[in-house]
Enzyme design. Sequence first.
Site, PDB file in Angstrom:
ATOM      1  N   LYS A  52       0.834  -1.205   0.000  1.00 44.90           N
ATOM      2  CA  LYS A  52       0.000   0.000   0.000  1.00 44.90           C
ATOM      3  C   LYS A  52       0.868   1.253   0.000  1.00 44.90           C
ATOM      4  O   LYS A  52       0.634   2.186  -0.788  1.00 44.90           O
ATOM      5  CB  LYS A  52      -0.939   0.003   1.220  1.00 44.90           C
ATOM      6  CG  LYS A  52      -2.100  -0.970   1.071  1.00 44.90           C
ATOM      7  CD  LYS A  52      -2.868  -1.167   2.367  1.00 44.90           C
ATOM      8  CE  LYS A  52      -3.905  -2.291   2.170  1.00 44.90           C
ATOM      9  NZ  LYS A  52      -4.553  -2.715   3.430  1.00 44.90           N
ATOM     10  N   GLN A  96      -4.999  -1.280   9.595  1.00 51.49           N
ATOM     11  CA  GLN A  96      -4.883  -2.641   9.073  1.00 51.49           C
ATOM     12  C   GLN A  96      -5.494  -3.646  10.051  1.00 51.49           C
ATOM     13  O   GLN A  96      -5.160  -3.650  11.230  1.00 51.49           O
ATOM     14  CB  GLN A  96      -3.401  -2.966   8.813  1.00 51.49           C
ATOM     15  CG  GLN A  96      -3.164  -4.314   8.178  1.00 51.49           C
ATOM     16  CD  GLN A  96      -3.667  -4.385   6.728  1.00 51.49           C
ATOM     17  OE1 GLN A  96      -3.484  -3.461   5.950  1.00 51.49           O
ATOM     18  NE2 GLN A  96      -4.320  -5.477   6.390  1.00 51.49           N
ATOM     19  N   ASP A 119     -11.465   2.922   3.788  1.00 51.81           N
ATOM     20  CA  ASP A 119     -11.822   1.503   3.749  1.00 51.81           C
ATOM     21  C   ASP A 119     -13.338   1.322   3.630  1.00 51.81           C
ATOM     22  O   ASP A 119     -13.805   0.218   3.324  1.00 51.81           O
ATOM     23  CB  ASP A 119     -11.349   0.811   5.040  1.00 51.81           C
ATOM     24  CG  ASP A 119     -10.197  -0.155   4.789  1.00 51.81           C
ATOM     25  OD1 ASP A 119      -9.931  -0.487   3.615  1.00 51.81           O
ATOM     26  OD2 ASP A 119      -9.564  -0.578   5.772  1.00 51.81           O
TER      27      ASP A 119
END
Lengths: 286, 286
Positions: A52, A96, A119
Amino acid sequence: MTTIIDGKAAAAALRLRVADETAALKQAGITPGLAVVLVGEDPASQVYVRSKARMTVEVGMASFEHKLPVDTSEAELLALVAMLNADDAVDGILVQLPLPAQIDSDKVLRAIDPAKDVDGFHPINVGLVATGSGGIAPCTPYGAMLLIQSVQPRLDGLHAVIVGRSNIVGKPMAQLLLQQNCTVTIAHSRTRDLPDVVRGADIVVAAVGRPEMIRGDWIKPGAIVIDVGINRIATDDGKSRLVGDVAYAEAAAQAEAITPVPGGVGPMTIACLLRNTVEAARQRRA
Amino acid sequence: MTTIIDGKAAAAALRLRVADETAALKQAGITPGLAVVLVGEDPASQVYVRSKARMTVEVGMASFEHKLPVDTSEAELLALVAMLNADDAVDGILVQLPLPAQIDSDKVLRAIDPAKDVDGFHPINVGLVATGSGGIAPCTPYGAMLLIQSVQPRLDGLHAVIVGRSNIVGKPMAQLLLQQNCTVTIAHSRTRDLPDVVRGADIVVAAVGRPEMIRGDWIKPGAIVIDVGINRIATDDGKSRLVGDVAYAEAAAQAEAITPVPGGVGPMTIACLLRNTVEAARQRRA
């Protein structure tokens, strides 16, 4: 001829578009920034976070990595999230998952400013996407949707069957397909006669996490098959390989178009994360 | 024998439960209160608001009615909502829809404190219900769910087909049925061969607003049929009558259980509103 949907190429094309949009924002004095928070040292998570960060920089955005020890308290993580919420250079925040057991993931995800929730897991974004009122859609179903539309732009009246009802993939996928006027069925582990349900599908989205569960004879000839599963299985030579939730060779023989694993939906996820971040920057700062 | 699901009786029983819970809260010094806001003089809305206020008082709660002129500005309405949000005596806030054209309904609904959003329309409640993380479910699908469970408590693996994908009924209904482990199909105006899709259903929920659209031969023998539609149609004698979205007599001949119109889902809506209010009071003040 079956179309094999090339997720790597689609993701690369999307990243190029994001790079263009990023360049345009920079001309206006705005550098989009993505903050990624990793708690602990889970090897798979470390790989994701590294990818990422690398791709964030490649498209011209700022990447902020926050790595915290595995014994970080919930209060410490919430304090970091609050700091990132307040930081004007940060347009997207990604924590995460999974988080260590001492931390309530839901609480952390809800603490993220919904405008920076790239997200798309904050309940308010879930609600906005569900009601078709904007919001930020989760990266994996959004990426799957782009792949479907790359082979069939007009989905009106097609019957989509989603196998799997997770909050991260199955349920938001249903909302995105409904928005495109599909008839949508959500099937799952409790579904009776799953093969028969899948046989009715013009579009199959597999997101169950069970290797090669969906067989070729479940696929209606001419269907579009999107395989979100990524499962590592042992092979006879003592090694391992990645397979999806769909028995690929069998299904490819029936389908009009199908995503491979790896190289299908997987690469789209990070590309969509970058797209969500540049979009969040535009919405918040432009 | 087909069971005719008696929504009036189920609603009365639910109101009795709510009355008991209200009495218990009052013993603890808490009187649950519901504020209903009506802008303008739409006759149907006036009837609803009157019924809501009457039943609120009947179960022992406080009812606060706010009637504003049809030319009320958005800012004025938002100011009232802010006042109700801050008022500790108010546990539930319901702004009666539709609102006059000068007011952005979405903006008003999003201004309601989610903890007091007893209609369940705030995006954060939509998101919480969708992810199975609590939240307040909208009254009509919640009421429909209670009626389904009154004839079939265990829905595991049953195939539910919802006809209609509104944010108020169809979509939240899908979430509630998924939570009960149904396989769920959402069909709508763009669905191809709707009769065939409905024929696969163990549970049919009709919420389209088209009088008697769903015919008897679409119903699988033994299915549960829940009719959310309330349509007024002209009769031969120059009068009118209420019918649902389902051709009742035909469908009743096939179904194991069916809701009539009127007297089915309709009465449950206000009862569920009262239930949401007493629950909101308990969550917020207990």
